[in-house]
Design a protein around this motif. Structure first.
Motif, PDB file in Angstrom:
ATOM      1  N   UNK A   1       0.823  -1.214   0.000  1.00 46.37           N
ATOM      2  CA  UNK A   1       0.000   0.000   0.000  1.00 46.37           C
ATOM      3  C   UNK A   1       0.860   1.268   0.000  1.00 46.37           C
ATOM      4  N   UNK A   2       1.936   1.276   0.796  1.00 49.23           N
ATOM      5  CA  UNK A   2       2.760   2.486   0.894  1.00 49.23           C
ATOM      6  C   UNK A   2       3.501   2.777  -0.394  1.00 49.23           C
ATOM      7  N   UNK A   3       4.011   1.740  -1.058  1.00 51.80           N
ATOM      8  CA  UNK A   3       4.719   1.966  -2.324  1.00 51.80           C
ATOM      9  C   UNK A   3       3.766   2.366  -3.446  1.00 51.80           C
ATOM     10  N   UNK A   4       2.587   1.748  -3.499  1.00 52.03           N
ATOM     11  CA  UNK A   4       1.595   2.142  -4.505  1.00 52.03           C
ATOM     12  C   UNK A   4       1.147   3.582  -4.260  1.00 52.03           C
ATOM     13  N   UNK A   5       0.957   3.928  -2.987  1.00 54.53           N
ATOM     14  CA  UNK A   5       0.562   5.299  -2.667  1.00 54.53           C
ATOM     15  C   UNK A   5       1.664   6.281  -3.051  1.00 54.53           C
ATOM     16  N   UNK A   6       2.926   5.913  -2.841  1.00 54.47           N
ATOM     17  CA  UNK A   6       4.035   6.779  -3.221  1.00 54.47           C
ATOM     18  C   UNK A   6       4.037   7.020  -4.733  1.00 54.47           C
ATOM     19  N   UNK A   7       3.801   5.977  -5.509  1.00 54.73           N
ATOM     20  CA  UNK A   7       3.748   6.115  -6.976  1.00 54.73           C
ATOM     21  C   UNK A   7       2.613   7.058  -7.376  1.00 54.73           C
ATOM     22  N   UNK A   8       1.441   6.867  -6.786  1.00 55.65           N
ATOM     23  CA  UNK A   8       0.279   7.703  -7.109  1.00 55.65           C
ATOM     24  C   UNK A   8       0.511   9.151  -6.696  1.00 55.65           C
TER      25      UNK A   8
END
Length: 310
Positions: free
Chosen positions: A40-47
């Motif tokens: 979740x944290x890495x996907x959120x960082x990308x977004x």
């Protein structure tokens, strides 16, 4: 009780990292929570990087690629590990094993070169700030990113192809929680010394070349920072680089521990624990380090929270 299908001749057997004792069930819960947090944290960082115009710079584009690699890395290793543990099975097909080796080596190798590209970006930003738009243009950034993926992919393809070409005529039990080339090669019933030598040389090159480039970049950065007359400018420069150095330290420290130690100092149990650290726990540290230590990321996160939760 283990599933009897684990003994099939067409599959490998992953002995895994955890048993079914109370303490290991607790550790499994920690691994599962870390996996979900990392995802979740890495996907959120990308977004976040894609949505905020202030983060549309080469530095944050490279950071988004790092997060993408981390997402793919945990998806390569953890779901199979979790599924096997919950279903009380340990088998993995030859194709699945080859896919894990290819993706794992591709992502680890790509991340080595991507971290070197990020070090170059910091070098240009601090040592040549006025020429930054020229020296670190979009075309070069895309080339460095594509080169990182390509070099990692070539290494992954070679290791997966050669590893699966060996005959495995005895035990197919891999004393690991995922298919890793060194663990698999130990089971081959043929002489693998030449391949192991070339694999070692390849790992040395994939690690030492980027590390040397990173050290050179930060050596020049340190010289430049020490020459700055403004204490505020020195503090800002150190703050900008500290996040990247922390990620580099975690990543390369564990990789070098696994791949560059002499055989006489290796322990399978220790290797599995260290592998768990850099495949499961390190990916969750990257977005945490960059968000906590980076004012621009914290500012973008604050604006996003204010926009959607007020």
């Amino acid at each position: 009780m283990e599933n009897t299908n684990d003994t099939t001749g067409i599959n490998f057997i992953l002995l895994g990292l955890l048993n079914y004792t109370q303490i290991h069930i607790f550790f499994f819960s920690v691994v599962l929570m870390t996996f979900l947090t990392s995802l979740m944290s890495n996907i959120f960082m990308i977004m976040l990087i894609r949505m905020d115009s202030r983060l549309c710079t080469p530095m944050y584009f490279l950071l988004s690629q790092l997060s993408l690699m981390d997402v793919m890395l945990v998806l390569t290793v953890v779901p199979k590990m979790v599924g096997n543990y919950l279903m009380h099975i340990r088998s993995i097909s030859s194709a699945g094993c080859g896919a894990q080796i290819f993706l794992f080596v591709t992502l680890e190798g790509g991340e080595c070169f991507l971290l070197a590209a990020m070090a170059y970006d910091r070098y240009v930003a601090i040592c040549h700030p006025l020429r930054y738009p020229i020296l670190m243009n979009q075309k070069l950034c895309l080339h460095m990113t594509a080169g990182s993926w390509l070099l990692g992919g070539v290494d992954g393809l070679m290791q997966a192809g050669v590893t699966l070409s060996f005959p495995y005529c005895h035990s197919r039990e891999i004393n690991h929680f995922f298919c890793e080339a060194p663990s698999l090669v130990r089971l081959a019933c043929t002489d693998t010394m030449i391949f192991e030598f070339f694999m070692y040389i390849c790992c040395v090159l994939m690690l030492l070349i980027p590390v040397s480039f990173i050290l050179a970049s930060y050596g020049l950065i340190l010289i430049t920072v020490l020459r700055m007359h403004s204490a505020a400018a020195r503090k800002k420069a150190f703050a900008t680089c500290s996040s990247h150095l922390a990620v580099v330290g975690f990543f390369y420290g564990t990789i070098i521990f696994i791949y560059m130690r002499p055989k006489s100092y290796r322990s399978v149990a220790h290797d599995k624990v260290v592998s768990a650290f850099y495949t499961i726990f390190t990916p969750v540290l990257n977005p945490l380090i960059y968000s906590v230590r980076n004012k621009e990321v914290k500012g973008a996160l604050r604006m996003w929270l204010e926009k959607y939760f007020q």
